[in-house]
Design a protein around this motif. Structure first.
Motif, PDB file in Angstrom:
ATOM      1  N   SER A 124      -7.148 -31.113 -35.729  1.00 27.93           N
ATOM      2  CA  SER A 124      -6.506 -32.423 -35.761  1.00 27.93           C
ATOM      3  C   SER A 124      -5.737 -32.751 -34.485  1.00 27.93           C
ATOM      4  CB  SER A 124      -5.557 -32.512 -36.963  1.00 27.93           C
ATOM      5  OG  SER A 124      -4.587 -31.486 -36.909  1.00 27.93           O
ATOM      6  N   GLY A 125      -5.321 -31.737 -33.746  1.00 26.72           N
ATOM      7  CA  GLY A 125      -4.586 -31.983 -32.504  1.00 26.72           C
ATOM      8  C   GLY A 125      -5.482 -32.523 -31.411  1.00 26.72           C
ATOM      9  N   ARG A 126      -4.871 -33.014 -30.355  1.00 30.82           N
ATOM     10  CA  ARG A 126      -5.643 -33.576 -29.227  1.00 30.82           C
ATOM     11  C   ARG A 126      -6.595 -32.555 -28.647  1.00 30.82           C
ATOM     12  NH1 ARG A 126      -4.519 -33.900 -23.706  1.00 30.82           N
ATOM     13  NH2 ARG A 126      -2.476 -32.946 -23.996  1.00 30.82           N
TER      14      ARG A 126
ATOM     15  N   SER B  81      -1.931 -26.463 -26.968  1.00 29.14           N
ATOM     16  CA  SER B  81      -1.902 -27.939 -26.980  1.00 29.14           C
ATOM     17  C   SER B  81      -1.746 -28.500 -25.565  1.00 29.14           C
ATOM     18  CB  SER B  81      -0.763 -28.431 -27.870  1.00 29.14           C
ATOM     19  OG  SER B  81       0.474 -27.885 -27.449  1.00 29.14           O
ATOM     20  N   GLU B  82      -1.113 -27.712 -24.697  1.00 31.80           N
ATOM     21  CA  GLU B  82      -0.981 -28.080 -23.287  1.00 31.80           C
ATOM     22  C   GLU B  82      -1.439 -26.905 -22.427  1.00 31.80           C
ATOM     23  OE1 GLU B  82      -0.075 -30.987 -22.190  1.00 31.80           O
ATOM     24  OE2 GLU B  82       0.605 -31.876 -24.094  1.00 31.80           O
ATOM     25  N   ASN B  83      -2.075 -27.197 -21.305  1.00 29.56           N
ATOM     26  CA  ASN B  83      -2.512 -26.122 -20.413  1.00 29.56           C
ATOM     27  C   ASN B  83      -1.305 -25.335 -19.902  1.00 29.56           C
ATOM     28  OD1 ASN B  83      -5.167 -26.932 -20.635  1.00 29.56           O
ATOM     29  ND2 ASN B  83      -5.052 -28.277 -18.856  1.00 29.56           N
ATOM     30  N   LEU B  84      -1.468 -24.022 -19.801  1.00 30.70           N
ATOM     31  CA  LEU B  84      -0.397 -23.166 -19.297  1.00 30.70           C
ATOM     32  C   LEU B  84      -0.669 -22.794 -17.846  1.00 30.70           C
ATOM     33  CD1 LEU B  84       0.095 -20.671 -22.285  1.00 30.70           C
ATOM     34  CD2 LEU B  84       1.264 -22.835 -21.871  1.00 30.70           C
TER      35      LEU B  84
ATOM     36  N   VAL C  59      -4.479 -22.562 -17.750  1.00 34.41           N
ATOM     37  CA  VAL C  59      -5.163 -21.895 -18.861  1.00 34.41           C
ATOM     38  C   VAL C  59      -5.004 -22.681 -20.158  1.00 34.41           C
ATOM     39  CG1 VAL C  59      -5.149 -19.798 -20.291  1.00 34.41           C
ATOM     40  CG2 VAL C  59      -4.908 -19.624 -17.800  1.00 34.41           C
ATOM     41  N   ARG C  60      -6.118 -22.835 -20.890  1.00 35.45           N
ATOM     42  CA  ARG C  60      -6.070 -23.543 -22.181  1.00 35.45           C
ATOM     43  C   ARG C  60      -6.251 -22.597 -23.363  1.00 35.45           C
ATOM     44  NH1 ARG C  60     -10.301 -25.778 -25.004  1.00 35.45           N
ATOM     45  NH2 ARG C  60      -9.231 -27.773 -25.023  1.00 35.45           N
TER      46      ARG C  60
END
Length: 365
Positions: free
Chosen positions: A40-42, A255-258, A334-335
Motif C-alpha cells: 500500500s505504500g508508495r 519507504s525512502e532511499n537510504l 539503497v532501497r
C-alpha cells in the motif's frame, strides 16, 4: 519408456490466492472485492492479490503504485504471517491424516505421496477431493489440486482448474497431456526461457520432444537434460517430508532511499534480529552470511562471507553483515537490504522407495 519407471500417486495441493483469501475469511466485507495484500505504500510491493484484483492485471511482486493504476478500487490489507502460519498448520494437519509423505513448498502449497496412504484408498483423485472438502469445511478456504504420477505433472495439473478445482492426469494420459501443453505451462520454464524456446521454434511439448538432448544441452545448458526428460514424463524426484532448507533470510524495503550508512546499520540490526528468530524457530545454524543490497536504480548486489564454524547468534550475524556493508563503497542510495544465512547444518532424510509400476497400475488414479 514411461512404463519402465516407478509410478507414484502424487497430489499437489495449492491454496487459492491464500493470503488474500485469509483476509477475506477474517473480514467477510472483503469477499468479492479486489484486494491486495501488502504494497500500500508508495514503495510497497504486493505479496498477493485476490482473484477479483487479478482480473485487472494486479499480481504479486507488483508495486502498489502500478496496482492502483490498474485497479483504482483496489483495497490494501496488511500482511499477517502469524495468521497465515497458523492456518497453514491446520491444513498440514489434514494432509497428515492421509500420509506422512508431505513436502511443503511454502505456507500455501505442498506435495503429498498417497501411493500407500493411511486411509487405504486406492484412488488419489478421491483423496484429493476429500482433502479439498475438509480444508473448506474445517478451515473455510478453497484449494485446488493436481494428481498424477510425479511431482512435475501434478504441479502443472493443479493450476488447470483453479480456483477450487482439480485435475487428474492418469498414467496413460501423461504423454498426450505433455505433448499438447503450451511450453509456458512447463514448471521451470520462465519468461526468458520461454522467449528463447519460441526463437528455437519450441511452442508446445511436442515441439520440445522433437529436439535432441544434444540440441537442448547446447542451447539451455544444464537445464537441457531436465527439459528432455520431463516432456517424456520422466521426473524421479521423491516427495521429501523433511525438505532440506538451503538458506534462511530476511529483508526490508525502505519507504525512502537510504544514503547514510548510519541508518543502514540500524536497519541491519533489525534484519539480523529477524534472521536470528527464524534460525531459532527452525533450529538450524549456518556458515555463510550474504548481504543483499538493492540500489535506487534497482540494480542488485550481493556480498558473502563464509565463516569456519556454524552460527545462529545475532551479534555475529550482524557484525559479519556490517563487515560486508563496509567491504566496498556504495555506488548509489539503497532501497532494500537483506541478510541470508546459507551452508546450513541440516540433515537429509530419504522418503521410502515406491513399488514397481505393475503394482501401481492395479488401482486407478
Amino acid at each position: 519408456m514411461l512404463t519402465d519407471l516407478p509410478i507414484r500417486k502424487i497430489i499437489h495441493v495449492d491454496m487459492d490466492a491464500f493470503y488474500a483469501s485469509v483476509a477475506q475469511l477474517d473480514n467477510p466485507d472483503l469477499i468479492g472485492k479486489a484486494i491486495a495484500v501488502g504494497g500500500s505504500g508508495r514503495r510497497g510491493v504486493i505479496s498477493a492479490a485476490s482473484y477479483e484484483a487479478r482480473k485487472f492485471g494486479v499480481k504479486s511482486a507488483m508495486s502498489g503504485n502500478l496496482a492502483v493504476k490498474l485497479c483504482p478500487e483496489l483495497i490494501f490489507v496488511k500482511t499477517d504471517f502469524e495468521r497465515y502460519t497458523s492456518i497453514s498448520k491446520k491444513i498440514r494437519k489434514i494432509f497428515l491424516d492421509y500420509t506422512d509423505l508431505v513436502e511443503p513448498l511454502s505456507l500455501d502449497e505442498a506435495y503429498l505421496d498417497v501411493t500407500q496412504n493411511k486411509k487405504g484408498n486406492p484412488s488419489a483423485s478421491m483423496i484429493a477431493e476429500e482433502i479439498r472438502a475438509r480444508i473448506f469445511n474445517e478451515v473455510g478456504l478453497t484449494a485446488s489440486a493436481g494428481i498424477s504420477i510425479n511431482k512435475f505433472i501434478a504441479k502443472i495439473a493443479s493450476d488447470y482448474n483453479k480456483p477450487n478445482g482439480q485435475k487428474t492426469v492418469n498414467p496413460e494420459e501423461v504423454i498426450p497431456f505433455l505433448e499438447t501443453l503450451d511450453i509456458r505451462k512447463f514448471y521451470g520454464v520462465g519468461k526468458v526461457t520461454a522467449e528463447k524456446m519460441y526463437q528455437k521454434g519450441i511452442f508446445t511439448g511436442m515441439d520440445l520432444k522433437q529436439k535432441s538432448i544434444e540440441f537442448l544441452d547446447e542451447h539451455f545448458g544444464k537445464s537441457g537434460s531436465y527439459y528432455y526428460n520431463v516432456v517424456r514424463g520422466i521426473h524421479t524426484s521423491e516427495v521429501k517430508p523433511n525438505r532440506i532448507r538451503k538458506s534462511l533470510a530476511a529483508e526490508r524495503t525502505f519507504s525512502e532511499n537510504l544514503s547514510s550508512e548510519v541508518f543502514m546499520m540500524e536497519k541491519l540490526e533489525q534484519i539480523s534480529e529477524e534472521v536470528t528468530k527464524r534460525l531459532l524457530k527452525s533450529k538450524v545454524a549456518g556458515k555463510t552470511v550474504t548481504l543483499k543490497i538493492k540500489y535506487s536504480d534497482f540494480s542488485l548486489q550481493t556480498r558473502s562471507k563464509t565463516l569456519p564454524y556454524y552460527i545462529s547468534d545475532k551479534d555475529i550475524i550482524l557484525e559479519t553483515a556490517k563487515d560486508l556493508l563496509y567491504q566496498e563503497k556504495m555506488s548509489n542510495s539503497v532501497r532494500l537490504l537483506g541478510i541470508s544465512l546459507s551452508n546450513l547444518n541440516t540433515d537429509t532424510k530419504k522418503a521410502p522407495e515406491p513399488k514397481s509400476v505393475s503394482a501401481q497400475l492395479k488401482f486407478g488414479f
